[in-house]
Write a protein that holds these residues in place. Sequence first.
Motif, short mmCIF file in Angstrom:
data_model
loop_
_atom_site.label_atom_id
_atom_site.label_comp_id
_atom_site.label_asym_id
_atom_site.label_seq_id
_atom_site.Cartn_x
_atom_site.Cartn_y
_atom_site.Cartn_z
N TRP A 6 74.61 2.07 119.16
CA TRP A 6 76.03 2.36 119.35
C TRP A 6 76.42 3.68 118.70
CZ3 TRP A 6 80.27 2.18 121.86
CH2 TRP A 6 81.47 2.54 121.26
N TYR A 7 75.98 3.89 117.45
CA TYR A 7 76.33 5.14 116.76
C TYR A 7 75.70 6.35 117.43
CZ TYR A 7 78.65 2.57 113.05
OH TYR A 7 79.51 1.78 112.36
N GLY A 8 74.47 6.20 117.93
CA GLY A 8 73.83 7.29 118.66
C GLY A 8 74.57 7.64 119.93
N LEU A 9 75.00 6.61 120.68
CA LEU A 9 75.77 6.83 121.90
C LEU A 9 77.11 7.48 121.58
CD1 LEU A 9 76.10 6.46 124.95
CD2 LEU A 9 76.99 4.18 124.49
N ARG A 10 77.75 6.98 120.54
CA ARG A 10 79.05 7.54 120.14
C ARG A 10 78.92 9.01 119.76
NH1 ARG A 10 81.20 5.96 114.48
NH2 ARG A 10 79.62 7.52 114.09
N ASP A 11 77.89 9.35 118.98
CA ASP A 11 77.69 10.74 118.58
C ASP A 11 77.38 11.63 119.78
OD1 ASP A 11 78.16 10.01 115.96
OD2 ASP A 11 76.03 9.96 115.41
N SER A 12 76.58 11.12 120.73
CA SER A 12 76.28 11.89 121.94
C SER A 12 77.53 12.13 122.77
CB SER A 12 75.23 11.18 122.78
OG SER A 12 73.98 11.19 122.13
N LEU A 13 78.35 11.10 122.94
CA LEU A 13 79.58 11.27 123.72
C LEU A 13 80.53 12.27 123.05
CD1 LEU A 13 80.30 7.63 124.93
CD2 LEU A 13 79.56 9.59 126.29
N ARG A 14 80.56 12.25 121.74
CA ARG A 14 81.39 13.25 121.04
C ARG A 14 80.92 14.66 121.34
NH1 ARG A 14 82.25 10.60 115.04
NH2 ARG A 14 83.86 9.13 115.67
N LEU A 15 79.59 14.85 121.36
CA LEU A 15 79.07 16.18 121.68
C LEU A 15 79.32 16.54 123.15
CD1 LEU A 15 75.72 16.27 119.70
CD2 LEU A 15 77.75 17.63 119.28
N HIS A 91 70.18 15.24 128.89
CA HIS A 91 68.97 16.00 128.60
C HIS A 91 69.31 17.36 128.01
CE1 HIS A 91 64.73 16.95 128.81
NE2 HIS A 91 65.06 18.11 129.35
N TRP A 92 70.33 18.02 128.55
CA TRP A 92 70.75 19.31 128.00
C TRP A 92 71.10 19.15 126.53
CZ3 TRP A 92 75.37 20.47 125.65
CH2 TRP A 92 75.52 21.79 125.25
N LEU A 93 71.88 18.12 126.22
CA LEU A 93 72.32 17.87 124.85
C LEU A 93 71.14 17.58 123.93
CD1 LEU A 93 74.89 17.22 123.04
CD2 LEU A 93 74.37 14.85 123.59
N ARG A 94 70.24 16.70 124.35
CA ARG A 94 69.09 16.35 123.52
C ARG A 94 68.18 17.56 123.30
NH1 ARG A 94 66.16 12.23 126.61
NH2 ARG A 94 64.76 12.19 124.83
#
Length: 136
Positions: A6-15, A91-94
């Motif tokens: 959940w925290y990983g998804l939340r951080d990714s969505l923020r980015l 993928h761009w974000l990662r």
Amino acid sequence: MIERLWYGLRDSLRLWLAPERMRAEGTTPDYRFSLANERTFLAWVRTALALVAGGLAVDQFLTGMRPAPRTAIAVVLLAGGALCAVRAVNHWLRTERAMRRGEDLPLSRFPVLLALGTAVTALAVVAGVVLGELGR
């Protein structure tokens, strides 16, 4: 484990929604690498658009095929296009994050799944066209 996901998804969505936060991730890489990452992103978006166009084409132009399989193939292509577009951003974000942190670039099974899905869908279209032609 669910909490970590959940925290990983939340951080990714923020980015996704505030890309300026990426500057807090490590150091800025050589701009050429960031631009190459962006070109890769754009290639995935073009692939997504091609899948969407293919789904629309199947629905509109394969009128000799029965409606149920035609609709199923079109929906698979359209859903694949949507999935491909979302995957492009992720993928761009990662990749950008890994470059900024000096980590190995992320691996993905998505290209293999996309290729296999496209091949299976193409074979389904071929079968539908051949069977449609034979049924006339």
